[in-house]
Motif scaffolding. Structure first.
Motif, short mmCIF file in Angstrom:
data_model
loop_
_atom_site.label_atom_id
_atom_site.label_comp_id
_atom_site.label_asym_id
_atom_site.label_seq_id
_atom_site.Cartn_x
_atom_site.Cartn_y
_atom_site.Cartn_z
N UNK A 35 -16.52 87.80 -14.52
CA UNK A 35 -14.92 87.97 -14.05
C UNK A 35 -14.45 86.61 -14.00
N UNK A 36 -12.92 86.35 -14.87
CA UNK A 36 -12.20 85.34 -14.63
C UNK A 36 -11.77 84.83 -12.98
N UNK A 37 -11.34 85.81 -12.33
CA UNK A 37 -10.93 85.73 -11.09
C UNK A 37 -12.07 85.43 -10.26
N UNK A 38 -12.99 86.01 -10.26
CA UNK A 38 -14.24 85.70 -9.48
C UNK A 38 -14.88 84.11 -9.61
N UNK A 39 -14.78 83.94 -10.83
CA UNK A 39 -15.10 82.37 -11.21
C UNK A 39 -14.22 81.26 -10.82
N UNK A 40 -12.92 81.60 -10.79
CA UNK A 40 -11.92 80.83 -10.15
C UNK A 40 -12.13 80.84 -8.54
N UNK A 41 -12.47 81.88 -7.87
CA UNK A 41 -12.66 81.90 -6.53
C UNK A 41 -14.07 81.31 -6.21
N UNK A 42 -14.88 81.36 -6.79
CA UNK A 42 -16.24 80.64 -6.56
C UNK A 42 -16.06 79.00 -6.94
#
Length: 110
Positions: A35-42
């Motif tokens: 996930x692109x957004x999951x990567x951003x959040x992490x």
């Protein structure tokens, strides 16, 4: 000024994609399933830890970040074809007069 903003967005996007690629290849997860957004959040959550870590500990924190990114894969969603009809918009497609699941069946049988 606008050009600089576009370059910064492209730089951030490529940073996230390279993190996803590194996490996927390191932990044998397909990078396209991450996930692109999951990567951003992490990454946002890990930035203070990366900045506070010493140089020897930073590699360990980075590997932990990659592990967290790799273990949050997006599930495979087969059969995601959507019928091309309009609901109440002025587009060049017919109106949606049947439920979506019936139109999907009709598309699959055609």
């Amino acid at each position: 000024m606008v050009r600089k903003e576009i370059y910064v967005f492209l730089l951030a996007y490529n940073l996230l994609r390279s993190l996803m690629w590194d996490a996927g290849t390191t932990y044998t997860t397909p990078p396209l399933r991450l996930s692109l957004q999951g990567t951003r959040h992490h990454l946002i959550n890990f930035i203070p830890k990366l900045l506070a870590a010493t140089s020897t500990k930073r590699l360990r924190v980075y590997r932990t970040l990659l592990k967290v990114i790799a273990h949050k894969a997006v599930p495979d969603r087969p059969g995601r074809s959507e019928p091309r009809v309009r609901k109440r918009r002025s587009k060049a497609y017919p109106l949606m007069t049947k439920p979506r699941h019936e139109l999907r069946k009709q598309l699959q049988t055609a």
